[in-house]
Design a protein around this motif. Sequence first.
Motif, mmCIF file in Angstrom:
data_model
loop_
_atom_site.group_PDB
_atom_site.id
_atom_site.type_symbol
_atom_site.label_atom_id
_atom_site.label_comp_id
_atom_site.label_asym_id
_atom_site.label_seq_id
_atom_site.Cartn_x
_atom_site.Cartn_y
_atom_site.Cartn_z
ATOM 1 N N MET A 1 -8.355 101.015 50.491
ATOM 2 C CA MET A 1 -7.956 99.524 50.222
ATOM 3 C C MET A 1 -9.921 99.268 49.661
ATOM 4 N N ILE A 2 -9.909 97.957 48.852
ATOM 5 C CA ILE A 2 -10.981 97.130 48.881
ATOM 6 C C ILE A 2 -10.227 95.956 49.138
ATOM 7 N N GLU A 3 -11.384 94.826 49.763
ATOM 8 C CA GLU A 3 -10.536 94.159 49.984
ATOM 9 C C GLU A 3 -12.202 92.848 49.695
ATOM 10 N N VAL A 4 -11.911 91.992 47.958
ATOM 11 C CA VAL A 4 -12.715 91.118 47.708
ATOM 12 C C VAL A 4 -12.601 89.840 48.223
ATOM 13 N N LYS A 5 -13.478 88.996 48.773
ATOM 14 C CA LYS A 5 -14.301 87.946 49.430
ATOM 15 C C LYS A 5 -14.225 87.211 48.797
ATOM 16 N N ASP A 6 -14.778 85.973 48.350
ATOM 17 C CA ASP A 6 -15.484 85.071 48.138
ATOM 18 C C ASP A 6 -16.468 85.235 46.426
ATOM 19 N N LEU A 7 -16.407 85.773 45.927
ATOM 20 C CA LEU A 7 -16.852 87.034 45.226
ATOM 21 C C LEU A 7 -17.306 85.969 43.883
ATOM 22 N N HIS A 8 -18.796 85.360 44.199
ATOM 23 C CA HIS A 8 -19.742 84.565 42.635
ATOM 24 C C HIS A 8 -20.306 85.890 42.193
ATOM 25 N N LYS A 9 -20.308 85.827 40.850
ATOM 26 C CA LYS A 9 -21.567 86.648 39.875
ATOM 27 C C LYS A 9 -21.312 85.446 38.769
ATOM 28 N N ALA A 10 -23.187 84.711 39.094
ATOM 29 C CA ALA A 10 -23.903 84.179 37.422
ATOM 30 C C ALA A 10 -24.710 85.339 36.880
ATOM 31 N N PHE A 11 -25.166 84.959 35.122
ATOM 32 C CA PHE A 11 -25.816 85.203 34.085
ATOM 33 C C PHE A 11 -26.820 84.866 34.803
ATOM 34 N N ASN A 12 -28.005 84.345 33.970
ATOM 35 C CA ASN A 12 -28.685 82.923 33.440
ATOM 36 C C ASN A 12 -28.040 81.501 33.899
ATOM 37 N N GLY A 13 -27.556 81.315 35.259
ATOM 38 C CA GLY A 13 -27.198 80.250 36.072
ATOM 39 C C GLY A 13 -25.633 79.972 35.617
ATOM 40 N N GLU A 14 -25.144 80.401 34.343
ATOM 41 C CA GLU A 14 -23.804 80.403 34.164
ATOM 42 C C GLU A 14 -22.839 81.321 35.200
ATOM 43 N N SER A 41 -14.613 92.538 33.289
ATOM 44 C CA SER A 41 -15.430 94.192 32.805
ATOM 45 C C SER A 41 -16.614 93.383 34.520
ATOM 46 N N VAL A 42 -16.775 91.789 34.976
ATOM 47 C CA VAL A 42 -17.834 91.972 35.315
ATOM 48 C C VAL A 42 -17.652 91.974 36.532
ATOM 49 N N PHE A 43 -16.208 91.824 37.760
ATOM 50 C CA PHE A 43 -15.218 91.865 38.568
ATOM 51 C C PHE A 43 -15.669 93.517 38.871
ATOM 52 N N LEU A 44 -15.263 94.510 37.328
ATOM 53 C CA LEU A 44 -15.361 95.819 37.754
ATOM 54 C C LEU A 44 -16.894 96.459 38.101
ATOM 55 N N MET A 47 -17.190 95.809 41.720
ATOM 56 C CA MET A 47 -16.663 97.091 42.659
ATOM 57 C C MET A 47 -17.815 97.978 42.867
ATOM 58 N N LEU A 48 -18.347 97.914 41.477
ATOM 59 C CA LEU A 48 -19.087 99.793 40.989
ATOM 60 C C LEU A 48 -19.961 99.833 42.367
ATOM 61 N N GLY A 49 -20.532 97.939 41.796
ATOM 62 C CA GLY A 49 -22.038 98.551 42.476
ATOM 63 C C GLY A 49 -23.395 98.555 41.759
ATOM 64 N N ILE A 50 -23.023 98.580 40.346
ATOM 65 C CA ILE A 50 -24.028 98.512 38.865
ATOM 66 C C ILE A 50 -24.128 96.940 39.429
ATOM 67 N N PHE A 51 -23.885 95.493 39.672
ATOM 68 C CA PHE A 51 -24.232 94.281 39.481
ATOM 69 C C PHE A 51 -23.639 93.853 41.210
ATOM 70 N N ILE A 208 -0.957 93.229 40.348
ATOM 71 C CA ILE A 208 -1.644 92.115 39.067
ATOM 72 C C ILE A 208 -2.454 91.448 39.777
ATOM 73 N N ALA A 209 -3.914 91.395 39.374
ATOM 74 C CA ALA A 209 -4.523 89.585 39.356
ATOM 75 C C ALA A 209 -4.778 89.078 37.847
ATOM 76 N N PHE A 210 -4.623 88.460 37.793
ATOM 77 C CA PHE A 210 -4.795 87.809 36.559
ATOM 78 C C PHE A 210 -5.668 86.791 37.130
ATOM 79 N N LEU A 211 -7.099 87.200 35.948
ATOM 80 C CA LEU A 211 -8.124 86.157 36.003
ATOM 81 C C LEU A 211 -7.736 85.409 34.518
ATOM 82 N N LYS A 212 -8.805 84.190 34.684
ATOM 83 C CA LYS A 212 -9.345 83.116 33.686
ATOM 84 C C LYS A 212 -9.902 82.726 34.445
ATOM 85 N N ASP A 213 -11.019 82.518 32.913
ATOM 86 C CA ASP A 213 -12.429 81.950 33.278
ATOM 87 C C ASP A 213 -13.386 81.846 35.090
ATOM 88 N N GLY A 214 -13.351 83.529 35.045
ATOM 89 C CA GLY A 214 -13.770 84.101 36.268
ATOM 90 C C GLY A 214 -13.528 83.369 37.996
#
Lengths: 254, 245
Positions: A1-14, A41-44, A47-51, A208-214
């Motif tokens: 099981m993988i649990e994601v909690k309050d995940l934030h990621k930004a690039f160049n302030g965006e 893809s950023v989400f993935l 999770m893979l530890g690339i970001f 299913i997780a449906f993402l829209k605008d992060g």
Amino acid sequence: MIEVKDLHKAFNGEEVLKGLNFVFERGKTNLIIGQSGSGKSVFLKNMLGIFTPEKGTIEYDGKPYSEFTDEERRELRKEIGMVFQGGALFDSMTVKENVMFPLKMFTKMKKTEMEERVNTVLERVNLIGADDKMPSEISGGMQKRVSIARAIVNRPKYLFCDEPNSGLDPTTATVIDNLIQKITHEFDITTIIITHDMNSVLEIGEKIAFLKDGLLAWTGTKDEIFKTEDKTVTDFVYSSNLFKKVRDAQLKGY
Amino acid sequence: MTYLHSIGEYFLMLKGVFGRMTKRSVLRNLIFKEINELIIGSLGIVCFLSFFIGAVVAIQTALNLNNPLIPKSLVAFAARQSVILEFAPTFISIIMAGKVGSFITSSIGSMQVTEQIDALEVMGINSKNYLIFPKIIAMLTYPFVIAISMFLGILGAYVAAVLGGFVKPDDFVSGLQDDFVTFHLIYAFIKTFLFAFILATVPAYHGYYMKGGALEVGQASTTAFVWTSVVLIITNYAITQLLLS
């Protein structure tokens, strides 16, 4: 099981991911869907530890990834199988060598044991007889199956698939979807699939997780997604003419 | 700033290359594969070029020696010095930057654009070590190629000078032995080792950090050739200044 909690990621302030919460369940095919640029893809890659996320945690079986030591992270990666969008097969190796690669790198198995395991996995993905071929000599569908075989040969606990049936004809895409689902149930893996393909959603969308605008715009199952009246989701689902016509036909009582 | 960034990135790549090592048995096979592809695969063109360059140097020298007071054995002396000091180590390295360098950039670049490097990283493999370290070790055998090049260059000079009737065989052998400085050979091999490292790592850098698709792989190969040549020439100048002046 993988649990994601309050995940934030930004690039160049965006900010690309704006506080995601989701639980990817073990033994189920968990799908992440959404339009291009929605942050799948950023989400993935988080999770893979690339970001590395700016904020929030990703817990693998209850332990936050940020608390893993380097050694633990390396061990975790051995438990991850990844099916890339283009297959990402090593083109200097044969099909058999590709599938054997994780075993050679991470196990102390004897050659006969490795060959036995590879043959079992190749049989499982219906690729017996193609083992001595190079990736360039096989079709796109076969390459995807080799990629799945390579991802599962070391018996991973987590399987990540980035658009596994992109570029495939509908029949082959269904075969790949069903194969991933069967493997998920058979080996009790936590499978996470990124897809745009509504056919995949219909076939294997157990969660299913449906993402829209992060943001996580909607969650549910394959049965619920076609019944929801959430406009954000219906706009996406019925952007396909086929699904639109099926829905219209249903509404007209055909 | 871009150049500084690239130089910094190059050294960070080197740090990664010598970081966490790949399983020894896998690495051993990769090294043999690289020796076969980078070294053995280049021997044909190196032998061909070296022989004819040696021959041309001998003919050119002989044709420019019109003064009867200058001994004909000087043809052999000039050929030996030219081949050992510059033609074999430097000229052949420039050729190798085109052959081996392009191969390294395009092979690693193709892996980058087709997500094969991502696949290695996701598996927990140090991709820099897995892909570049075996190439560096394989290139440690490069001085053998240069030794063969030196031998064939001088042989080519002998054949051209003697068969062309410019020098008698005994005079040629005598000229070869005149004022031989062993340190010149040591200098040639020291710079060969440095060139080997440059030939393995500069093209690898251009392949590893490239972005884009098939077209960009081609562009990266060309850029790698240009920059490898530039670094080779500058290193050649610096090492010559340090060791010979």
